[in-house]
Write an enzyme that holds these catalytic residues in place. Structure first.
Site, PDB file in Angstrom:
ATOM      1  N   HIS A  50     -50.239  -5.582  20.061  1.00 29.93           N
ATOM      2  CA  HIS A  50     -50.402  -6.537  21.166  1.00 29.93           C
ATOM      3  C   HIS A  50     -51.763  -6.481  21.853  1.00 29.93           C
ATOM      4  CE1 HIS A  50     -49.348  -3.208  23.859  1.00 29.93           C
ATOM      5  NE2 HIS A  50     -49.742  -3.972  24.865  1.00 29.93           N
ATOM      6  N   ASP A  51     -52.369  -5.333  21.959  1.00 27.89           N
ATOM      7  CA  ASP A  51     -53.661  -5.204  22.653  1.00 27.89           C
ATOM      8  C   ASP A  51     -54.834  -4.952  21.716  1.00 27.89           C
ATOM      9  OD1 ASP A  51     -52.963  -5.707  25.292  1.00 27.89           O
ATOM     10  OD2 ASP A  51     -52.694  -3.595  25.814  1.00 27.89           O
ATOM     11  N   LYS A  54     -58.505  -5.776  22.434  1.00 25.02           N
ATOM     12  CA  LYS A  54     -59.326  -5.042  23.394  1.00 25.02           C
ATOM     13  C   LYS A  54     -60.494  -4.324  22.736  1.00 25.02           C
ATOM     14  CE  LYS A  54     -56.137  -4.449  27.219  1.00 25.02           C
ATOM     15  NZ  LYS A  54     -55.409  -3.474  28.054  1.00 25.02           N
ATOM     16  N   HIS A  79     -58.797 -10.853  25.435  1.00 25.27           N
ATOM     17  CA  HIS A  79     -58.293  -9.950  24.401  1.00 25.27           C
ATOM     18  C   HIS A  79     -57.097 -10.487  23.616  1.00 25.27           C
ATOM     19  CE1 HIS A  79     -55.269  -8.296  27.261  1.00 25.27           C
ATOM     20  NE2 HIS A  79     -54.624  -7.947  26.162  1.00 25.27           N
ATOM     21  N   HIS A 105     -48.764 -12.453  25.010  1.00 28.63           N
ATOM     22  CA  HIS A 105     -48.038 -11.418  25.755  1.00 28.63           C
ATOM     23  C   HIS A 105     -48.405 -11.365  27.235  1.00 28.63           C
ATOM     24  CE1 HIS A 105     -51.642  -9.052  24.623  1.00 28.63           C
ATOM     25  NE2 HIS A 105     -51.363  -8.288  25.677  1.00 28.63           N
ATOM     26  N   HIS A 106     -49.390 -12.132  27.675  1.00 30.04           N
ATOM     27  CA  HIS A 106     -49.702 -12.223  29.105  1.00 30.04           C
ATOM     28  C   HIS A 106     -49.288 -13.568  29.695  1.00 30.04           C
ATOM     29  CE1 HIS A 106     -51.631  -8.393  29.768  1.00 30.04           C
ATOM     30  NE2 HIS A 106     -52.308  -8.552  28.638  1.00 30.04           N
ATOM     31  N   ASP A 132     -44.699  -4.435  27.744  1.00 31.89           N
ATOM     32  CA  ASP A 132     -46.067  -4.141  28.168  1.00 31.89           C
ATOM     33  C   ASP A 132     -46.124  -3.885  29.672  1.00 31.89           C
ATOM     34  OD1 ASP A 132     -48.938  -3.959  27.960  1.00 31.89           O
ATOM     35  OD2 ASP A 132     -49.106  -6.085  28.440  1.00 31.89           O
TER      36      ASP A 132
END
Length: 182
Positions: A50-51, A54, A79, A105-106, A132
């Site tokens: 998911h990240d 970054k 990201h 996811h955000h 998250d």
């Protein structure tokens, strides 16, 4: 797939991007997935990745112990899109559901999330979003202490995410609250 990491190791970026955070999100998502009728391994992979975007953010921004500038926030908020692009490049046959979860996811049901201000989310994407949030709250950050299980649960319940997904995440997290993070 067990505790393998698909997380790229690029100097100090690995820890700054949150390898442990990604693993904790992946484990929590895998535990909550059956309650949502989601394949646990698909949830694990989505949580793990998911990240990944970054790695495109400078390390000094990721580890900053100060408020970020508007331009720095723009980099951080990019990201999810960067992550989707990297996965498409590295894994051309990646499941569409994983790509969606990484990119969104955000996002939040009130349209206030990013990058696309969505107002609806498939369960896998909402699962990664909720896991998250919960894992991040349980972690100490340079700018705040870790939150308790109870406080983290209360904050997660206030997130504009599907209630059934939040319940699944909390049900999966609370029995494991004595573990390292979740």
């Amino acid at each position: 797939m067990h505790d393998i990491t698909l997380w790229p190791s690029v100097g100090g970026v690995l820890e700054a991007c949150g390898r442990e955070h990604a693993l904790d999100v992946a484990h929590l998502a895998r535990r909550a997935a059956p309650a949502l009728r989601i394949d646990p391994e698909l949830a694990y992979v989505a949580g793990l990745l998911h990240d990944v975007g970054k790695i495109s953010v400078p390390v000094d921004i990721l580890v900053a112990e100060r408020a970020l500038s508007a331009s720095e926030w723009t980099l951080v908020r990019a990201h999810p899109v960067e992550g989707e692009g990297l996965i498409r490049k590295w894994w051309p046959d990646a499941p569409t559901a994983v790509l969606h979860a990484v990119r969104h996811h955000h996002e939040r049901l009130d349209g206030q999330g990013y990058p696309d201000q969505l107002r609806s989310l498939p369960d896998l994407t909402a699962l990664i979003a909720a896991a998250d949030v919960y894992v991040a709250l349980r972690e100490a950050r340079p700018y705040r202490v870790s939150r308790s299980v109870q406080e983290s649960a209360e904050i997660l319940r206030g997130e504009p995410l599907p209630a059934h997904v939040i319940s699944a995440v909390l049900d999966a997290a609370v029995p494991c609250s004595a573990s390292r993070v979740v």
